[in-house]
Design an enzyme around this catalytic site. Structure first.
Site, PDB file in Angstrom:
ATOM      1  N   SER A  97      66.407  46.105 -80.109  1.00  0.00           N
ATOM      2  CA  SER A  97      67.119  45.137 -79.276  1.00  0.00           C
ATOM      3  C   SER A  97      66.645  43.718 -79.630  1.00  0.00           C
ATOM      4  O   SER A  97      66.697  43.349 -80.795  1.00  0.00           O
ATOM      5  CB  SER A  97      66.925  45.485 -77.800  1.00  0.00           C
ATOM      6  OG  SER A  97      67.867  44.835 -76.985  1.00  0.00           O
ATOM      7  N   HIS A 230      71.528  52.589 -74.949  1.00  0.00           N
ATOM      8  CA  HIS A 230      70.759  51.478 -75.515  1.00  0.00           C
ATOM      9  C   HIS A 230      69.290  51.828 -75.686  1.00  0.00           C
ATOM     10  O   HIS A 230      68.654  51.387 -76.647  1.00  0.00           O
ATOM     11  CB  HIS A 230      70.908  50.246 -74.617  1.00  0.00           C
ATOM     12  CG  HIS A 230      70.328  49.007 -75.229  1.00  0.00           C
ATOM     13  ND1 HIS A 230      70.771  48.493 -76.427  1.00  0.00           N
ATOM     14  CD2 HIS A 230      69.316  48.188 -74.817  1.00  0.00           C
ATOM     15  CE1 HIS A 230      70.073  47.401 -76.725  1.00  0.00           C
ATOM     16  NE2 HIS A 230      69.185  47.204 -75.765  1.00  0.00           N
TER      17      HIS A 230
END
Length: 253
Positions: A97, A230
């Protein structure tokens, strides 16, 4: 000579396991609001064949009394300082990320200094030039927490506890501000291979989005997809470690 004992080597790096025979170090960069401890399971899975160095951003865990970084450039500056004693070794960079952005910029700095990394491994993050939205960091606390709930990966008991929220929200907001105000400055493609990892249901960076990282290397590009969203990494450490190990070993033979 740098010791291989398991300890905090500097304020900016944590090492969780001893890997005295490892030729390659994997430098790990955490997501927004994250800390070096996120990579302890990956370190356990890769040790002792690969030495995991987890970057500790300022303002959290053992660096909790330090001011938070406000930009990606500040995080990169801090990471480069922490890595200075380690650049004599082959370094593979891994970022998830926001950490992928930091890792990418560190790769560029290392390359410009004449010592490109062995490889760049990016996870759960769109490629440079495809900047995310710009509004999460300006939301109120409830709005920020709502985004974290959407992405998953954080214990709901932490999100529901006002005292715990007060502890982690400042770092989270600072990191979102850093990544949402980041603009890629351009430059040559990286000379090292890039491996992109993606959760197949990630709402932030899908496998299709992750393919765009291919444009940022003049070497080989590969993409691997895993079950999950995610924060697929939290449930797929064994599979991710296996993929990382195979990738790094292939480059060092």
């Amino acid at each position: 000579m740098v010791s291989h004992a398991a300890h905090i080597t500097t304020e900016g790096i944590q090492r969780f396991h001893s890997s005295p025979g490892a030729e390659t170090a994997l430098v790990c960069f955490a997501h927004a609001g994250g800390a070096a401890g996120y990579y302890r399971p990956l370190s356990a899975a890769l040790s002792p064949g690969i030495d995991v160095l987890a970057i500790q951003y300022p303002g959290r865990q053992n660096r909790r009394t330090e001011p938070l970084a406000g930009t990606i450039d500040q995080l990169v500056d801090d990471s480069m300082e922490a890595l200075a004693p380690w650049t004599h070794r082959p370094l593979a960079l891994f970022g998830h990320s926001m950490g992928a952005v930091v890792a990418y910029e560190v790769a560029g700095r290392l390359t410009a200094a004449g010592g490109p990394p062995l490889t760049l491994i990016v996870s759960g993050c769109r490629a440079p030039g495809e900047e995310p939205g710009h509004e999460v960091h300006v939301r109120d606390d409830d709005g920020l927490v709502a985004e974290i709930r959407r992405l998953g990966g954080t214990d709901t008991r932490v999100l529901d506890d006002p005292e715990m929220r007060a502890l982690f929200l400042p770092a989270l907001r600072a990191d979102y501000r850093a990544v949402e105000t980041y603009r890629h400055a351009g430059g040559p493609r990286l000379p090292c291979p890039v491996l992109a990892l993606a959760g197949d249901t990630d709402p932030v960076a899908s496998p299709a989005d992750m393919r765009h990282w291919a444009a940022w290397t003049s070497a080989r590009f590969d993409l691997l997809s895993f079950d999950g969203g995610h924060f697929y990494l939290a449930d797929r450490y064994t599979a991710v470690a296996s993929a990382v190990r195979d990738h790094v070993i292939a480059l060092t033979r």
